[in-house]
Design an enzyme around this catalytic site. Structure first.
Site, PDB file in Angstrom:
ATOM      1  CG  HIS A   1     -12.845  43.446  -3.387  1.00 26.86           C
ATOM      2  ND1 HIS A   1     -13.567  42.273  -3.250  1.00 26.86           N
ATOM      3  CD2 HIS A   1     -13.607  44.272  -4.152  1.00 26.86           C
ATOM      4  CE1 HIS A   1     -14.715  42.391  -3.904  1.00 26.86           C
ATOM      5  NE2 HIS A   1     -14.779  43.585  -4.461  1.00 26.86           N
TER       6      HIS A   1
ATOM      7  N   GLY B   1     -18.898  40.648  -3.355  1.00 26.89           N
ATOM      8  CA  GLY B   1     -19.040  41.635  -4.425  1.00 26.89           C
ATOM      9  C   GLY B   1     -20.043  41.181  -5.476  1.00 26.89           C
TER      10      GLY B   1
ATOM     11  CB  CYS C   1     -15.975  47.628  -4.162  1.00 25.27           C
ATOM     12  SG  CYS C   1     -16.423  46.353  -5.328  1.00 25.27           S
TER      13      CYS C   1
HETATM   14  C1  2RA Z   1     -17.675  42.881  -7.701  1.00 24.68           C
HETATM   15  N1  2RA Z   1     -16.935  45.195  -7.853  1.00 24.68           N
HETATM   16  O1  2RA Z   1     -16.889  42.742  -6.773  1.00 24.68           O
HETATM   17  C2  2RA Z   1     -17.955  44.249  -8.274  1.00 24.68           C
HETATM   18  C3  2RA Z   1     -19.341  44.704  -7.936  1.00 24.68           C
HETATM   19  N2  2RA Z   1     -19.558  44.848  -6.568  1.00 24.68           N
HETATM   20  O2  2RA Z   1     -18.304  41.944  -8.217  1.00 24.68           O
END
Ligand code: 2RA
Length: 328
Positions: free
Chosen positions: A234, A157, A126
């Site tokens: 994110h 995540g 991601c």
């Molecule tokens: C996280 N990118 O955000 C990793 C897995 N989704 O933990």
């Protein structure tokens, strides 16, 4: 089209179903797949109730496409079995991403590299997807030498256990810990596991996957991945050093014109991307674009995206949409 969703009851699997429905993906039969404990449960999709089945049952139904989000071990064991049965697998785990024989795809960047031979296609991590969406058009125009990125990652995540931990900490209750420390009122510089070089797996995914997707090993990437008590998506603070000179207005136009990017950049009226507003949307939001006053050919920017959507489910569905387009 017969479509399997492996991991249909998980966080990403649930968003995959939502995105498939939102985008009217041409499904004639859905095959929701989950672990034995969920077999027999009913999942409603487009007004039809489908029974959850196990992997063995699903592979025998020979779906044309299988979207996987069920962990690396399940993908390693079962993606080849589905491929053998004629299914094209789009896998959201890290299992196949760095396999030189597998394509690592962000449709706006490299879907055109896909052929009918590709029966297992890897969905990038991601935090990588939202980063390369901004890097790609700028790399094409100005040549990227080096990227320094710090991520501020949503607890979604990590999964349900992390969301539960934050809720418990809000309420001052004890419960299962997804992290080694409290996440409420905290920032944990530790996403996934630490490696020999004292980076985490998440940080090295940003380095390795970015090079593979841009198809350019010369791009240098240094990452710090941090978990914060946020659920919408994110965020990433990114410093990019270019080979060529650039003007900020040109950078903004290039980003604004790139499919899948929404520019949110007007400090005069406090306009910049934030996870609270990116949640539930499929675009990658870019703002705070400004020259790096400490370097003649570098800039800073801020990138935000819903990690469950463009960072996982939407990207996977867009790959499936591309497959339909090219196979039509
Ligand atoms: C996280 N990118 O955000 C990793 C897995 N989704 O933990």
């Amino acid at each position: 089209m017969k479509v399997a969703v492996v991991g249909a009851t998980g966080m990403v699997g649930q968003v995959m179903l939502k995105v498939l429905a939102e985008r009217n993906f041409p499904i004639t039969e859905l095959i929701p797949v989950a672990s034995e404990k969920s077999v027999g449960k009913k999942i409603e999709f487009n007004g039809v109730k489908y029974e959850v089945v196990n992997l063995d049952t699903a592979v025998k139904r020979k779906p044309e496409i299988a979207l996987f989000s069920a962990g690396g071990n399940t993908s390693l064991e079962w993606a080849p079995k589905f491929a053998e049965a004629g299914t094209t697998v789009i896998d959201n785990s890290s299992a196949w991403r760095m396999d030189p024989s597998k394509k690592l795809v962000v449709p706006e960047i490299n879907a055109d590299s896909l052929t009918e031979e590709d029966k297992i296609i890897a969905n990038p991590n991601c935090s990588t997807i939202q980063l390369v969406m901004a890097l790609k058009p700028l790399h094409d125009k100005f040549g990227i030498k080096r990227v320094v990125v710090s991520t501020y990652q949503s607890i979604t995540g990590t999964g349900v256990k992390a969301v539960q931990q934050l809720e418990n900490e809000y309420k001052g209750e004890k419960g299962e810990m997804a992290y080694p420390y409290p996440i409420h009122k905290n920032a944990i510089p530790h996403c996934d596991v630490f490696l020999e070089n004292d980076y985490t797996k998440e940080e090295m995914k940003l380095t390795h996957e970015t090079k593979k997707i841009l198809n350019d090993d010369s791009v240098l990437v240094s990452a710090t991945a941090v978990r914060i008590p946020v659920v919408g998506g994110h965020s990433e603070s990114v410093n990019i050093e270019f080979e060529k000179d650039f003007e900020i207005d040109e950078v903004k136009k290039i980003l604004n014109d790139f499919p899948g990017i929404t520019l949110q950049d007007n400090p005069d009226v406090n306009t910049y991307p934030m996870p609270i507003y990116a949640e539930g949307k499929n675009d990658v939001f870019v703002g705070r674009i400004r020259k790096d006053h400490s370097h003649p050919r570098a800039l800073n920017m801020w990138i935000v995206a819903d990690n469950l959507r463009k960072g996982a489910a939407t990207n996977a569905v867009q790959i499936a949409e591309h497959l339909i387009k090219v196979n039509d």
